[in-house]
Enzyme design. Sequence first.
Site, PDB file in Angstrom:
ATOM      1  N   ARG A  41       0.824  -1.210   0.000  1.00  0.00           N
ATOM      2  CA  ARG A  41       0.000   0.000   0.000  1.00  0.00           C
ATOM      3  C   ARG A  41       0.856   1.257   0.000  1.00  0.00           C
ATOM      4  O   ARG A  41       0.309   2.351  -0.154  1.00  0.00           O
ATOM      5  CB  ARG A  41      -0.870   0.015   1.256  1.00  0.00           C
ATOM      6  CG  ARG A  41      -2.280  -0.529   1.068  1.00  0.00           C
ATOM      7  CD  ARG A  41      -2.952  -0.502   2.418  1.00  0.00           C
ATOM      8  NE  ARG A  41      -4.362  -0.399   2.418  1.00  0.00           N
ATOM      9  CZ  ARG A  41      -5.215  -1.425   2.464  1.00  0.00           C
ATOM     10  NH1 ARG A  41      -4.753  -2.645   2.410  1.00  0.00           N
ATOM     11  NH2 ARG A  41      -6.497  -1.222   2.560  1.00  0.00           N
TER      12      ARG A  41
ATOM     13  N   ARG B  85     -21.625  -2.439   2.672  1.00  0.00           N
ATOM     14  CA  ARG B  85     -21.011  -3.777   2.668  1.00  0.00           C
ATOM     15  C   ARG B  85     -21.249  -4.443   4.028  1.00  0.00           C
ATOM     16  O   ARG B  85     -21.131  -3.810   5.071  1.00  0.00           O
ATOM     17  CB  ARG B  85     -19.510  -3.589   2.420  1.00  0.00           C
ATOM     18  CG  ARG B  85     -18.682  -4.823   2.566  1.00  0.00           C
ATOM     19  CD  ARG B  85     -17.368  -4.689   1.860  1.00  0.00           C
ATOM     20  NE  ARG B  85     -16.439  -3.736   2.447  1.00  0.00           N
ATOM     21  CZ  ARG B  85     -15.208  -3.526   1.965  1.00  0.00           C
ATOM     22  NH1 ARG B  85     -14.794  -4.180   0.895  1.00  0.00           N
ATOM     23  NH2 ARG B  85     -14.416  -2.650   2.540  1.00  0.00           N
TER      24      ARG B  85
HETATM   25  P1  AMP Z   1      -8.348  -3.853   3.838  1.00  0.00           P
HETATM   26  O1  AMP Z   1      -9.156  -5.012   4.323  1.00  0.00           O
HETATM   27  O2  AMP Z   1      -7.315  -4.240   2.822  1.00  0.00           O
HETATM   28  O3  AMP Z   1      -9.217  -2.708   3.363  1.00  0.00           O
HETATM   29  O4  AMP Z   1      -7.510  -3.302   5.089  1.00  0.00           O
HETATM   30  C1  AMP Z   1      -8.173  -2.835   6.245  1.00  0.00           C
HETATM   31  C2  AMP Z   1      -7.221  -1.979   7.083  1.00  0.00           C
HETATM   32  O5  AMP Z   1      -6.105  -2.773   7.493  1.00  0.00           O
HETATM   33  C3  AMP Z   1      -6.613  -0.791   6.364  1.00  0.00           C
HETATM   34  O6  AMP Z   1      -7.462   0.348   6.364  1.00  0.00           O
HETATM   35  C4  AMP Z   1      -5.349  -0.565   7.208  1.00  0.00           C
HETATM   36  O7  AMP Z   1      -5.661   0.050   8.440  1.00  0.00           O
HETATM   37  C5  AMP Z   1      -4.911  -1.997   7.507  1.00  0.00           C
HETATM   38  N1  AMP Z   1      -4.022  -2.529   6.446  1.00  0.00           N
HETATM   39  C6  AMP Z   1      -4.274  -3.574   5.609  1.00  0.00           C
HETATM   40  N2  AMP Z   1      -3.261  -3.778   4.761  1.00  0.00           N
HETATM   41  C7  AMP Z   1      -2.343  -2.821   5.041  1.00  0.00           C
HETATM   42  C8  AMP Z   1      -1.078  -2.471   4.485  1.00  0.00           C
HETATM   43  N3  AMP Z   1      -0.555  -3.147   3.445  1.00  0.00           N
HETATM   44  N4  AMP Z   1      -0.404  -1.429   5.041  1.00  0.00           N
HETATM   45  C9  AMP Z   1      -0.897  -0.754   6.074  1.00  0.00           C
HETATM   46  N5  AMP Z   1      -2.099  -0.999   6.634  1.00  0.00           N
HETATM   47  C10 AMP Z   1      -2.815  -2.028   6.130  1.00  0.00           C
END
Ligand code: AMP
Length: 207
Positions: free
Chosen positions: A88, A127
């Site tokens: 990310r 969602r």
């Molecule tokens: P997601 O399910 O991919 O939308 O991730 C949910 C949350 O997890 C994000 O909003 C971040 O707070 C954290 N997160 C997930 N992947 C990452 C990443 N690669 N780097 C930093 N934070 C992450």
Amino acid sequence: MRLILLGAPASGKGTQAAVLSGQFGVPQISTGDMLRAATKAGTPLGKQAAALMNEGKLVPDAVVIGLVEERISLPDAEKGFILDGFPRTVPQADALSGLLAAGGAPLDKVVQIDVSRELLMERATLRRTDIRTGHIYHLKYSPPPLDAVLEHRADDQPETVEKRLDQYDAMTAALLPHYEELGLLRRVDGVGSPREITGRILAALDH
Ligand code: AMP
């Protein structure tokens, strides 16, 4: 198949990663799912991550890089993986390149799933996840069955989604030129049925 799915929150990365993982027989590696599992298990990492996640902030690079490093070194990831939600940030992308170069296994493609901000807001705020099966529904487009036990992710509340989208624009979008320069980036229109979008991704992987 070593693939990264890039896209803003609620762009459909998770749904597509699960389908592609089945088709290619390689694991889906989702840092968001790993962090949510750590939070549910109440581990120290989970507690630290939950506070940041609930505010729509990113978890520190070192934490997620550590998780991915450990996960991709497991035997089931030897033949490849579908990364969903990682990298990310530019430091995460650099760390991933380093890990893959060390293993002599370069990335095949990076697919960006493109969806307008307005639609992303609607998708995230409507969602719902069935906590028994993990299946993701949408109250308008993919309504859950009556017996579903639904959870609305804390970070899918409207103000938090706004912050997560800002975060994506500010940091993650910097990854696009990086992968474009490497000739790995493919863009796919993320508006349509999940099946249509899978078709577009598979077509993009052929070019
Ligand atoms: P997601 O399910 O991919 O939308 O991730 C949910 C949350 O997890 C994000 O909003 C971040 O707070 C954290 N997160 C997930 N992947 C990452 C990443 N690669 N780097 C930093 N934070 C992450």
